[in-house]
Write an enzyme that holds these catalytic residues in place. Sequence first.
Site, short mmCIF file in Angstrom:
data_model
loop_
_atom_site.label_atom_id
_atom_site.label_comp_id
_atom_site.label_asym_id
_atom_site.label_seq_id
_atom_site.Cartn_x
_atom_site.Cartn_y
_atom_site.Cartn_z
N ASP A 526 0.84 -1.19 0.00
CA ASP A 526 0.00 0.00 0.00
C ASP A 526 0.88 1.25 0.00
O ASP A 526 2.09 1.19 0.23
CB ASP A 526 -0.90 -0.01 1.24
CG ASP A 526 -2.07 0.94 1.13
OD1 ASP A 526 -2.34 1.44 0.02
OD2 ASP A 526 -2.74 1.19 2.15
N GLU A 529 2.60 4.89 -4.28
CA GLU A 529 2.59 5.76 -5.47
C GLU A 529 3.93 6.49 -5.68
O GLU A 529 4.17 6.85 -6.85
CB GLU A 529 1.46 6.79 -5.34
CG GLU A 529 0.08 6.19 -5.48
CD GLU A 529 -0.33 5.37 -4.24
OE1 GLU A 529 -1.03 4.36 -4.41
OE2 GLU A 529 0.08 5.74 -3.13
N ASP A 730 -9.38 2.96 -2.34
CA ASP A 730 -10.26 3.40 -1.26
C ASP A 730 -11.56 3.95 -1.83
O ASP A 730 -11.75 5.17 -1.93
CB ASP A 730 -9.54 4.45 -0.41
CG ASP A 730 -8.33 3.89 0.31
OD1 ASP A 730 -8.18 2.66 0.33
OD2 ASP A 730 -7.53 4.68 0.84
#
EC number: 3.2.1.20
Length: 1070
Positions: A526, A529, A730
Site C-alpha cells: 500500500d 505511489e 479506497d
Amino acid sequence: MRSIKAASLTPLLAALFTTLSSTLALPSSVWEHQLETNVLALRDTNNNGSSSTISPSFDVTKCPGYKLVGQPQQSQHGFTAQLSLAGDACNAYGVDIANLTLSVVYEKQHQLHVHIYDTAKQQYQLPNGLIFDRPGDNPADIQNGSTADQSDLVFHHTAENGTQSGNGGWAFWIARKSSGDVIFDTRASNIPTYNDGLSSVSSNTKRNTTAMPAHEMVFENQYLQISSALPTGANIYGLGEYVTGSFRRNPDETLQPFFTLDAGTPVDSNMYGYHPIYTEARRGSDGKLRTHSVHLQNTAGMDVLLRRGVIQYRAIGGTLDFRFFSGDQPASSSSSSSGNDKAVATVKNSPNTAIQQYVNFIGNPVIHPYWSYGFHLCRWGYNNVSETQAVIDAMRQNNIPLEVQWNDIDYLQEFRDFTTDPQRFPQKEFAAMIAKLKDNHQHYIPIIDMAIPKAPTNDTDVYYPGTRGDELDVFIKNRNGSQYIGEVWPGYTNFVDQQAENAGKWWTEAIRNFSEIVDFSGIWLDMNEPSSFVIGNAAGPETNLSNTPAYTAATSVAGWPQGYNNLTWGTSGNITVNGSYTYQQGPVQNNDGSKQRRSLLLSRDEDVLVQRDINVNGGNGDKFGPEDPNYQYANSSQRYLSNPPYAIHNGIHISETPLNVNLDKKTVAMEAVGVDGQRAFYDVHNLDGTLEEQHFYNALRDIRPQERPFLISRSTYPGAGKFTGHWLGDNYALWTILPGEEAYKAGAGMAQSIDGVLQFQIFGIHLIGADICGFNRNSDEELCNRWMMLGAFLPFMRNHNTIGAIAQEPFRWDSVANASRIAINKRYEILPSLYSHMAQSAESGEPAVRALWYEFDEVFEQTKDYAHQFLFGDDLLVSPVLEPNVTQIKALFPNAGGKWRNVFSYEALDVEYNKNVTVDAALSTINVHLRPGKVLLTHSKPAYTVYETAQSPYGLIVNLNDQGEAKQTFYLDDGMTPAPTPNSTLTVSAGNNSVNGSIEGEYKAQQNLTYVVVLDVKQKPTQVMMGGNKTEFSWDQQKTLLNVTGLNADLNGSGRFRGLRLELSLLCED
C-alpha cells in the site's frame, strides 16, 4: 566551474536574494527543497557561459513542427530518419529540441513501433529490461521481426515520396493494410482545433489550458505534444487508472492526467495507476467493427485530452514512443514466402486480440495461487489479536466461508513496516492466530507500506530495517547527498531507491526476517505511489530525527449509501427498522430516463471521511512553498522539476492545491535523486510502485521457492501484472458515483467496480477487485447484500472498510450472511472454471473479464457505453443489481445460438435476445447465466475453504446450443507451484448425443468426475452409458435437464491419457 561574467553577476545575485527572501520565512524543510531547484537553475545558466536565457512562451500556436532531413536509412524491418525544427523555436513550455530521430520498426505482423526521440538521447527513457523487455529502436538490430510487406499496419508520412507534402510540419499516419482505414493520424490539417478550454475544468490558465489551438508536433525538454485525428463519437477504452461514469471514455470531453497519486478513488482524475494505453473500436469503410490498441511508452507525468475528433498527448518529459497493435489474427500460423498475402488474409479482428497483443508486449500476468480466489476479509480498525480472532470465529460460527484474513496497519508497532505491536499484537498470540488459520487450511495477509521509518538516532530505540538500509545505502537522497526524508504514518521516513544496487538485497532481507515472525501467505502493498504527507523534504538542517511521532487517524465517519438517512433511521444500516423500509421516498432519474421508486439522494450532514491519505502539509507544518519561479532556461539540460512550466492536471477535482506544488503534493519531491545522485524522481516517480512489486515478487520467490508469490498492490505501471494483483483502492459505500459536482466530493461506488475490473484487463492485471461494501463511509445492509453477490463473480473478492465506520463483515446482517453463503458457495463450486479463465488469460494475455461486445459485436451499439453487465471468460454472463430497492433489472442477453441458463437454478432464460429486457432479481440473488454451447467444470461439494472444496470430485455442467453441441477447455494444475507449472488441459465437447472428454499434459487430475449435468436435453433418454456401462440418471422435463450421477470416472485414464475417456450415449425415446 566557469566564472560568472561581471555583467551577469548582479541580476543573478538579485534573483537569488529574492528567492532566499521568500524562502527563509519558511521552515528549513521547505526552503532547502526550493533553494536546490533555484541553485540548479543558476548553475546551468552559468555553465552555458552566457547571460542569455530562454523563457517559455506558453503558446503552442507558434510551434513550427519538424521537417525530415536527408534520406531515411532503410533496413529489412523498418527505417530510421532525422527530423529537425521546421522554423524558429517556440519554447512553449520548455526548450525546443532541434534534432530528433524517427525510428519505425515492424516488430511483429500485428505490432508496429514508432519512436520519435531526441538524437542526443538526453531525455529520460525507461531502461530496457527494467520492468519488461522490448525490441530496440534500430530496425537493423531486430531479430525475428516483421516487414512492411508482412505487417497488418502501414506507416505513412508526409515526406515519404522524398518531398514534404501538404501544409504544416512533418506528420505521420497509420493505416490498416486490409481495409485502408486510418487508425492514427497526426496531420494537423485533419484535426479540429479548439480555442476554448473544457467547460468541466475550472482552471484554464496559460500553464494548464485545455484549449487546443494548434496540433503541430512539439518536442521540448519539459513538454511534448502530439495529436491524432479521431472519428466523431470515438470509442476509446483505457487511459487509466480512472473513475468516471462509463467504461467508455467521453470522446468529446475527457481530461485524463497521468501521475501516480494517493488520492482515494476520485472522479475524473488521476489516481494510483499509470497506463497510457487505449483500445479503440471503429467501424471501417466496409462497415465492419475492428479494434486496435495504441500505447505510449513513457514515465513522465502527462495529460491526455479527448475532444470531438481528436486525442492529444501532453507529456512533461520522455519521448514519443508509440506502439500500435492491429487486433488482427492471421489466417494461419504457417509461414509464407508471400508476406503480403499473409497480411491481407486476416480472418478475424477482435478486442480480445487487440488487448492480448498489448499484454503480450508488456508481459502476461502471473498465475496466482488457487487459494487466492477464495473470500478475503479485512478492515482498518482490527485493533488487536483478540478482535481479529473474534471476526475469524464469527465467520465460522455463521458458516460463511473465509479463506484469507487480513490486517491493516493496526498490527504494526508505531506503524513501522516489518514489526508487530508488542501490546496489541504480541508475537506469541499473533503467531497462534495465524497457525490456527493454517491448520484450518486458511491464510493470512498483512499490509506493508512503502515508506520506511527513519532509523532512530538515539540509543533507546532500535529499528533494524532502517539501520540496515543506511548500511546498504538504499534510500533516496537530496541533490546535496543527504537523505531525503518524508513523513508518513510512522513519522519521519525514508524511501527506497528501487534501482539502487542493493535495493533487492535489502528488500529480501527485510521480508525474510519478517517471515520468521509473521507466517504470511502473501503481502498487501500500500501507499506505493509513493505517498508522503509533506511537500518537500521533511527534515531541515536542525531537525531532530529521533522525534518521530506516529500519526493518529480520526475515528468518526459520516456518510451513507444513497437513500439511507441515518438521522431518521439511526446507524444500523438495516433495510428495515421497526417494520419500516429505511429508504426515503422520492423520484430520481435512472439512466434510461425512467423514475425509480426510492431516492438515490444522499444526506450529506457531517459528511466527514477518514482516509488513508491525510491533509498534506509542507515540511514542519507550512502548507505551500514559494510562488512560481521566473522560468529562465539556459539550455535544454536545465529543468524545473517540482514546478515545470506546463502544469499537468494532477489531482484535479481533489483539492485546490496551488500549481507551484502541483507535483510534490502527497509524494516524494521531484528533485530527490537515486543513491548515486542520478535519476531525478521526476523521471521515475510513476515506476516506483511497480519496481517495489518486482522486488517483493523476487524476494518471495527466493524465500519460498516452492510457492507462488501472492501480492496485491495499489500503484501500478505497465508490466505490473507479471508480479501482482490489484485492488481498486479506497472506494465508497455508494451504489454509484454521486451526480454532478457532488461526484467530486466522494468517489467510486459499487457500479464503478465493474468499470475498474474491465480497465485492468486492458492493462494486463487480471486479478482485480474492489473493496466489497465500500471502504469510505458507512455501508448498509442492502448495498452490502448486493455487493457480496457481485464480488463473488469478480476475480479478486475482498470485503474491506475504514476505521471508524460501522462494521460490515458479512455476518453483521442476516440477509447479507445468507447472500454471502449463496454467492461464495457458487463461486467455490464453479472455481475450476473461473480459475481456468484466469490461468488461460495469464498464458494468452486475453482478458479474463470482458465487456459484452468483446464476444458479441452485434450488440456493440447497445452496450458500448456501459458496464452494467460483463462476461467472466467467454461463457458466464453476470448481470448484477446496481441500485437500491429493486427486485428486477434491465439486462441484455446476446443471441448466442441457444438458451442462456441460470447457473443457480439451471433454468433456461426465455427472453428476446439483443434487446434490453426485464429479469427478476430478488434480494440475495444475482443473475449469472451460462452461455449456450459452453461447459462448466465444478467442484461437486463446495466447502468452507478452497482446500476442502478442492478435495471433492469434479462435475460438469454442459449447456447445449441449438445444434446440440457444446465445447470448453479447462486448465488443471496443483494451484501452488510457480511457473513453469506442470499443467494439463481438459477438453470437454458434446455433440451427436454424447459428451466426451480428453486430457493432455503433465499434471494428473487429483479427483475423479462424479456427475454430468446436460442442459437442453428435450427428451428423456432410455439409457445413459459410459464406457459400455449403464449409469444412473434423472431427467427434469420442465428444465430439460439431464443429471447423470455416480460416475466416479478417472479423468487421467491409465498413465498419460490421450483420446476420449468419457462418453455418454443418450438414446432418446420417441
